[in-house]
Design a protein around this motif. Structure first.
Motif, PDB file in Angstrom:
ATOM      1  N   LYS A 297       7.677  43.445 -23.603  1.00 22.55           N
ATOM      2  CA  LYS A 297       8.363  43.123 -22.357  1.00 22.55           C
ATOM      3  C   LYS A 297       7.364  42.911 -21.223  1.00 22.55           C
ATOM      4  CE  LYS A 297      12.826  45.361 -23.188  1.00 22.55           C
ATOM      5  NZ  LYS A 297      13.714  46.501 -22.844  1.00 22.55           N
ATOM      6  N   GLY A 298       7.581  41.845 -20.467  1.00 18.35           N
ATOM      7  CA  GLY A 298       6.695  41.529 -19.354  1.00 18.35           C
ATOM      8  C   GLY A 298       5.475  40.713 -19.747  1.00 18.35           C
ATOM      9  N   ARG A 299       5.227  40.597 -21.054  1.00 17.31           N
ATOM     10  CA  ARG A 299       4.068  39.824 -21.515  1.00 17.31           C
ATOM     11  C   ARG A 299       4.486  38.588 -22.323  1.00 17.31           C
ATOM     12  NH1 ARG A 299       0.639  41.967 -25.125  1.00 17.31           N
ATOM     13  NH2 ARG A 299       2.198  43.316 -26.099  1.00 17.31           N
ATOM     14  N   PHE A 300       5.548  38.719 -23.097  1.00 23.52           N
ATOM     15  CA  PHE A 300       6.019  37.621 -23.946  1.00 23.52           C
ATOM     16  C   PHE A 300       7.306  37.051 -23.382  1.00 23.52           C
ATOM     17  CE2 PHE A 300       4.123  39.167 -28.267  1.00 23.52           C
ATOM     18  CZ  PHE A 300       2.890  39.305 -27.675  1.00 23.52           C
ATOM     19  N   THR A 301       7.480  35.745 -23.559  1.00 21.71           N
ATOM     20  CA  THR A 301       8.715  35.081 -23.136  1.00 21.71           C
ATOM     21  C   THR A 301       9.224  34.196 -24.258  1.00 21.71           C
ATOM     22  OG1 THR A 301       7.995  35.054 -20.817  1.00 21.71           O
ATOM     23  CG2 THR A 301       9.788  33.577 -21.428  1.00 21.71           C
ATOM     24  N   ILE A 302      10.475  34.400 -24.640  1.00 23.76           N
ATOM     25  CA  ILE A 302      11.093  33.568 -25.670  1.00 23.76           C
ATOM     26  C   ILE A 302      11.978  32.531 -24.984  1.00 23.76           C
ATOM     27  CG2 ILE A 302      13.090  35.099 -26.008  1.00 23.76           C
ATOM     28  CD1 ILE A 302      12.909  34.398 -29.033  1.00 23.76           C
TER      29      ILE A 302
ATOM     30  N   ASN B 291      16.464  39.213 -26.011  1.00 18.63           N
ATOM     31  CA  ASN B 291      16.220  40.618 -26.321  1.00 18.63           C
ATOM     32  C   ASN B 291      14.760  40.745 -26.709  1.00 18.63           C
ATOM     33  OD1 ASN B 291      16.819  43.375 -26.963  1.00 18.63           O
ATOM     34  ND2 ASN B 291      16.791  42.808 -29.122  1.00 18.63           N
ATOM     35  N   TYR B 292      14.077  41.768 -26.161  1.00 19.14           N
ATOM     36  CA  TYR B 292      12.651  41.946 -26.415  1.00 19.14           C
ATOM     37  C   TYR B 292      12.356  43.364 -26.900  1.00 19.14           C
ATOM     38  CZ  TYR B 292      11.838  37.709 -23.605  1.00 19.14           C
ATOM     39  OH  TYR B 292      11.832  36.430 -23.110  1.00 19.14           O
ATOM     40  N   ALA B 293      11.342  43.451 -27.734  1.00 18.85           N
ATOM     41  CA  ALA B 293      10.810  44.760 -28.063  1.00 18.85           C
ATOM     42  C   ALA B 293      10.135  45.335 -26.816  1.00 18.85           C
ATOM     43  CB  ALA B 293       9.797  44.652 -29.195  1.00 18.85           C
ATOM     44  N   ASP B 294      10.208  46.634 -26.650  1.00 22.82           N
ATOM     45  CA  ASP B 294       9.607  47.264 -25.473  1.00 22.82           C
ATOM     46  C   ASP B 294       8.117  46.956 -25.367  1.00 22.82           C
ATOM     47  OD1 ASP B 294      11.632  50.313 -25.581  1.00 22.82           O
ATOM     48  OD2 ASP B 294      12.025  48.346 -24.700  1.00 22.82           O
TER      49      ASP B 294
ATOM     50  N   GLN C 256       6.069  32.356 -25.841  1.00 24.60           N
ATOM     51  CA  GLN C 256       4.880  32.342 -24.995  1.00 24.60           C
ATOM     52  C   GLN C 256       4.355  33.759 -24.920  1.00 24.60           C
ATOM     53  OE1 GLN C 256       3.248  29.727 -23.439  1.00 24.60           O
ATOM     54  NE2 GLN C 256       1.714  31.289 -22.931  1.00 24.60           N
ATOM     55  N   MET C 257       3.129  33.945 -25.373  1.00 22.67           N
ATOM     56  CA  MET C 257       2.524  35.273 -25.424  1.00 22.67           C
ATOM     57  C   MET C 257       1.351  35.328 -24.460  1.00 22.67           C
ATOM     58  SD  MET C 257       2.653  35.965 -29.536  1.00 22.67           S
ATOM     59  CE  MET C 257       1.477  34.669 -29.917  1.00 22.67           C
ATOM     60  N   ASN C 258       1.453  36.157 -23.452  1.00 24.01           N
ATOM     61  CA  ASN C 258       0.398  36.331 -22.455  1.00 24.01           C
ATOM     62  C   ASN C 258      -0.160  37.754 -22.522  1.00 24.01           C
ATOM     63  OD1 ASN C 258       0.935  33.698 -21.497  1.00 24.01           O
ATOM     64  ND2 ASN C 258       2.466  34.473 -20.051  1.00 24.01           N
TER      65      ASN C 258
END
Length: 121
Positions: free
Chosen positions: A64-69, A58-61, A81-83
């Motif tokens: 989304k699309g930038r971070f991967t848990i 589950n991701y905060a809006d 992972q934060m891009n």
């Protein structure tokens, strides 16, 4: 005693990447959910991302699309992972673990000490 130890924070330029890690120490039998929250100066703590032991995320809006848990259940470790980092991602990032079973003890919620992420040129 179960503890969460975070690592990986630091200073990064806008558009850069960082990877946060959080390891749960202690004699752990199971952890239902692990995740990351963040708190910027003068703001309330907010959810960034969570992941269950079964891999449901589950991701905060805003991330989304930038971070991967991701999560390694065998190591009781969660990663973020934060891009494409933005200045507004600057905050203290806190690791969280829900429903932790250690021996005969059940912890409803455990928090790490936090690691600072600063996005600035």
């Amino acid at each position: 005693q179960v503890q969460l130890v975070e690592s990986g924070g630091g200073l990064v330029q806008p558009g850069g990447s960082l990877r946060l890690s959080c390891a749960a120490s202690g004699r752990i039998y199971s952890i239902t959910s692990m995740g990351w929250y963040r708190q910027a100066p003068d703001k309330e703590r907010e959810l960034v991302a969570t992941i269950t032991s079964g891999g449901v995320t589950n991701y905060a809006d805003s991330v989304k699309g930038r971070f991967t848990i991701s999560r390694d259940n065998g190591k009781n470790t969660v990663y973020l992972q934060m891009n494409s980092l933005k200045p507004e991602d600057t905050a203290a990032y806190y690791c969280n673990a829900d429903n932790v079973v250690s021996g005969i003890t059940r912890y409803l919620e455990i928090w790490g000490q936090g690691t600072l992420v600063t996005v600035s040129s």
